[in-house]
Design an enzyme around this catalytic site. Structure first.
Site, PDB file in Angstrom:
ATOM      1  N   ASP A 135       3.461   9.189  -0.890  1.00  0.00           N
ATOM      2  CA  ASP A 135       2.650   8.722  -0.269  1.00  0.00           C
ATOM      3  C   ASP A 135       2.234   7.581  -1.847  1.00  0.00           C
ATOM      4  OD1 ASP A 135      -0.092   8.183   0.742  1.00  0.00           O
ATOM      5  OD2 ASP A 135      -0.808  10.079   1.217  1.00  0.00           O
TER       6      ASP A 135
ATOM      7  N   HIS B 235       0.617  -1.778  -0.079  1.00  0.00           N
ATOM      8  CA  HIS B 235       0.052  -0.113   0.007  1.00  0.00           C
ATOM      9  C   HIS B 235       1.159   1.352   0.305  1.00  0.00           C
ATOM     10  CE1 HIS B 235      -3.832  -2.158   1.110  1.00  0.00           C
ATOM     11  NE2 HIS B 235      -3.312  -2.737   1.090  1.00  0.00           N
TER      12      HIS B 235
HETATM   13  P1  ADQ Z   1      -2.768   6.115   4.662  1.00  0.00           P
HETATM   14  O1  ADQ Z   1      -2.021   6.867   4.971  1.00  0.00           O
HETATM   15  O2  ADQ Z   1      -3.403   6.200   6.076  1.00  0.00           O
HETATM   16  O3  ADQ Z   1      -3.158   5.012   3.960  1.00  0.00           O
HETATM   17  P2  ADQ Z   1      -4.834   7.668   2.840  1.00  0.00           P
HETATM   18  O4  ADQ Z   1      -4.931   6.939   1.168  1.00  0.00           O
HETATM   19  O5  ADQ Z   1      -4.969   9.376   2.768  1.00  0.00           O
HETATM   20  O6  ADQ Z   1      -3.750   7.246   3.360  1.00  0.00           O
HETATM   21  O7  ADQ Z   1      -6.408   6.643   3.842  1.00  0.00           O
HETATM   22  C1  ADQ Z   1      -6.956   7.954   5.092  1.00  0.00           C
HETATM   23  C2  ADQ Z   1      -8.147   7.194   5.605  1.00  0.00           C
HETATM   24  O8  ADQ Z   1      -8.574   8.002   6.483  1.00  0.00           O
HETATM   25  C3  ADQ Z   1      -8.858   7.849   4.864  1.00  0.00           C
HETATM   26  O9  ADQ Z   1      -9.984   6.916   4.191  1.00  0.00           O
HETATM   27  C4  ADQ Z   1      -9.073   8.621   4.944  1.00  0.00           C
HETATM   28  O10 ADQ Z   1     -11.110   9.640   5.364  1.00  0.00           O
HETATM   29  C5  ADQ Z   1      -9.849   8.536   6.663  1.00  0.00           C
HETATM   30  N1  ADQ Z   1      -9.179   9.999   7.635  1.00  0.00           N
HETATM   31  C6  ADQ Z   1      -7.992  10.520   7.540  1.00  0.00           C
HETATM   32  N2  ADQ Z   1      -8.701  11.718   8.290  1.00  0.00           N
HETATM   33  C7  ADQ Z   1      -9.688  11.554   8.931  1.00  0.00           C
HETATM   34  C8  ADQ Z   1      -9.916  12.091  10.507  1.00  0.00           C
HETATM   35  N3  ADQ Z   1      -9.605  13.377  10.852  1.00  0.00           N
HETATM   36  N4  ADQ Z   1     -11.159  11.781  10.495  1.00  0.00           N
HETATM   37  C9  ADQ Z   1     -12.040  10.243   9.850  1.00  0.00           C
HETATM   38  N5  ADQ Z   1     -11.330   9.477   8.463  1.00  0.00           N
HETATM   39  C10 ADQ Z   1     -10.270  10.782   8.451  1.00  0.00           C
HETATM   40  C11 ADQ Z   1      -2.220   3.984   3.445  1.00  0.00           C
HETATM   41  C12 ADQ Z   1      -0.736   4.873   2.588  1.00  0.00           C
HETATM   42  C13 ADQ Z   1      -2.066   5.712   1.514  1.00  0.00           C
HETATM   43  C14 ADQ Z   1      -2.936   4.703   0.680  1.00  0.00           C
HETATM   44  C15 ADQ Z   1      -3.915   3.785   1.817  1.00  0.00           C
HETATM   45  C16 ADQ Z   1      -4.489   2.753   1.090  1.00  0.00           C
HETATM   46  O11 ADQ Z   1      -0.077   5.842   2.892  1.00  0.00           O
HETATM   47  O12 ADQ Z   1      -1.046   6.029   0.101  1.00  0.00           O
HETATM   48  O13 ADQ Z   1      -3.458   5.481  -0.067  1.00  0.00           O
HETATM   49  O14 ADQ Z   1      -3.126   3.074   2.420  1.00  0.00           O
HETATM   50  O15 ADQ Z   1      -3.698   2.049   0.349  1.00  0.00           O
END
Ligand code: ADQ
Length: 436
Positions: free
Chosen positions: A346, A140
C-alpha cells in the site's frame, strides 16, 4: 449546473481546496461521468477545468492501463499486470489532453502539481508545452523495484514523462530509491536518490508521506452524536466482546482475505462469543476481473466462518459491502478495540491514521502491515507480515489481549505523530519543496 457539483470527500481535497482558493488556482480533472464535457467554470472560489473522457477511453485508459497494468505492477505484481497496446494508446492520449488543459490554465511562473499514477506522462508533455512554469508530481501508490518496473514495455516513455517534473515526491523512501534506480537504468538519468540530472535539467526527489485532516476525525470522535452511535454499535455487537475492525476499498492489495483467515484461526482457540469482526468494504473497480474475483473470495471466507461459528444471536463476522458516511465511519473507529490494516502492499494507507486520530480516549490497538507506507511513521503499531498467516493470527491474538497500559503507550505515540503531521502539513511541505 454548478449548484449540482459536490466537493469530493477526503483529505486530499480538504487540504488542496484552501490552498487553491488562496492562490486563485485551477483544478484540472475528470468529471466522473463519461462523455460529459462542461466548459471551464468557477465553484467555491476555484476554477474547475473538466477534461472529458469517452466511454471507450474509460475502458482502455482507466480500467485498462491504469488499473489492469499500472496498479498491479506498482503493487509488487501481486496480480499479473496486462500489457496491451490498445490500452497504452488511450493512456497516452488522455495524458496529452490533461497536459494541454493544464497548459491553458497556467501563467508564467505558476506551479502545476500533478497527482498520481493515472497522469505520469503529464509532467513531460506539459514541459514541452510550457517551459515557463514549475512542475511537481506526487505518486500516491508505491513505485516498484527495478526488476518489476523493467517489465513495462513502455518503461522509458513512463520515466521520461515523470522526469519532466522539477520535483517528484513519493510516500516512502523506498519508492524514491526505486524510482532513482529505474531512472538511471532506463532513462539515462545521473545522480543519487535525492537529485537526478537529465540532459541539462535537475529533478529533485522527495519523500513526503500523505496524511489526514486529523482534527476533523478527533472532533467528530468527541462529538456527542458519534459517541452515542459508537455506544449503540458496541451494544449491538455485544458489549462484552472484543471488536476487531477492517475498513477498506475492496481491493486485492488490501489483504482483506488475509485478516479474515487470521481471525478464523483465532476462533479455533477462542470462544466465538468473546470476539466479533466487522469488515466494511467499499465497492471499487468492479469492472476489473481481479476485483470481482476478490469480492467473491472475501464473501466465501465470511460465509465459511459464519457457517462454522455462528449461533442464534451471535454472528462472528459482520460484513458491510458499502460506502459508510463520515460520522458513522468514525463511530466504527471509536467502537473498535482492534483495527486491522493488512495490505500486501500500500502506498500509505489513510485508514490506519484515521483510526489513530479517532481514538480520543487513547486506547485501542492498530495491527498494521509492514508493507503499508504508514508503517514507517507508525512503528508503535503491532506490525505484521501479511504473507505470514500464522504470524498475523499470533499478532491478532496479542492485540486482543494487550494490557491497557501498553495500548495507551503505543496509541499515545501514534496519536502524537498523526496530530503533528496532518494533511495540511503535508500539502505545505510539498508546496514549499516546489517553490524552493
Ligand atoms: P486507497 O487505496 O483508496 O488510496 P486509503 O489510503 O486507505 O486507500 O484510503 C481509503 C479512503 O477511503 C479512506 O479515507 C477511508 O476512510 C475511505 N473508505 C474506505 N472504506 C470505506 C467505506 N466502506 N466507507 C467510507 N469510506 C471508506 C490511495 C493509495 C493509498 C494512499 C492514498 C492517499 O492506495 O496507499 O494512502 O491513496 O495517498
Amino acid at each position: 449546473m454548478n449548484d449540482e457539483w459536490q466537493t469530493s470527500p477526503g483529505g486530499l481535497v480538504s487540504a488542496l481546496v484552501p490552498i487553491l482558493q488562496e492562490r486563485h488556482g485551477s483544478w484540472v480533472g475528470w468529471t466522473g461521468v463519461a462523455d460529459f464535457a462542461p466548459e471551464v467554470f468557477g465553484h467555491d472560489g476555484i476554477e474547475l477545468r473538466p477534461v472529458p473522457l469517452s466511454e471507450a477511453e474509460l475502458d482502455g485508459y482507466y480500467f485498462g492501463f491504469c488499473n489492469g497494468t499500472l496498479w498491479p505492477l506498482y503493487h509488487d505484481a501481486i496480480r499479473v499486470p496486462q500489457y496491451h497496446r490498445h490500452w497504452w494508446g488511450p493512456y497516452r492520449e488522455v495524458n496529452r489532453r490533461f497536459a494541454e488543459e493544464t497548459a491553458r490554465a497556467l501563467h508564467p511562473g505558476d506551479v502545476a502539481w500533478i497527482q498520481d499514477y493515472q497522469l505520469q506522462l503529464v509532467p513531460g508533455l506539459l514541459r514541452d508545452l510550457r517551459d515557463d512554469v514549475t512542475i511537481g508530481f506526487y505518486l500516491h501508490i508505491p513505485f516498484p523495484p527495478v526488476e518489476l518496473f523493467a517489465r513495462l514495455p513502455w518503461r522509458k516513455e513512463m520515466l521520461d514523462g515523470l522526469l519532466g517534473a522539477d520535483v517528484i515526491a513519493f510516500q516512502t523512501q523506498l519508492g524514491r530509491h526505486n524510482f532513482a534506480r529505474c531512472a538511471k537504468r532506463f532513462a539515462g538519468a545521473q545522480g543519487g536518490t535525492r537529485q537526478l540530472r537529465i540532459a541539462d535539467r535537475i529533478v529533485r526527489l522527495k519523500t513526503a508521506p500523505i496524511s489526514i485532516d486529523a482534527a476533523r476525525f478527533s472532533e467528530a470522535a468527541e462529538s456527542a452524536s458519534v459517541q452515542r452511535s459508537a455506544a449503540r454499535l458496541r451494544e449491538e455487537l455485544g458489549s462484552n466482546r472484543t471488536v476487531v475492525l477492517g475498513v477498506d476499498r475492496l481491493d486485492y492489495t488490501k489483504g482483506i482475505d488475509v485478516r479474515l483467515r487470521a481471525f478464523e484461526t483465532l476462533l479455533e482457540s477462542h470462544p466465538a462469543d468473546d470476539l466479533v469482526f466487522v469488515q466494511i468494504a467499499v465497492p471499487s473497480r468492479e469492472e476489473v476481473g481481479d476485483y470481482s474475483a476478490m469480492r467473491a473470495l472475501v464473501e466465501q471466507i465470511v460465509g465459511r466462518i459464519n457457517g462454522d461459528h455462528a449461533r442464534p444471536g451471535h454472528v462472528p463476522v459482520h460484513y458491510l459491502y458499502r460506502n459508510v458516511p463520515f460520522e458513522q465511519l468514525v463511530a466504527y473507529y471509536a467502537a473498535a478495540d482492534v483495527m486491522t490494516v493488512t495490505p500486501l502492499r500500500d502506498g500509505l494507507n489513510l485508514v490506519a491514521k484515521e483510526y489513530v486520530a479517532s481514538r480520543v480516549n487513547g486506547d485501542g490497538v492498530l495491527v498494521l502491515s509492514e508493507f503499508a507506507g504508514a508503517a514507517s511513521e507508525l512503528p508503535s503499531a503491532v506490525l505484521v507480515n501479511p504473507h505470514d498467516l500464522d504470524g498475523v493470527a499470533a499478532s491478532l491474538e496479542r492485540a486482543v489481549a494487550m494490557p491497557i497500559e501498553e495500548q495507551r503507550q503505543r496509541m499515545g505515540r501514534m496519536r502524537r505523530q498523526v496530530q503533528t503531521h496532518d494533511v495540511f502539513d503535508w500539502a505545505q511541505k510539498c508546496l514549499t519543496d516546489l517553490n524552493a
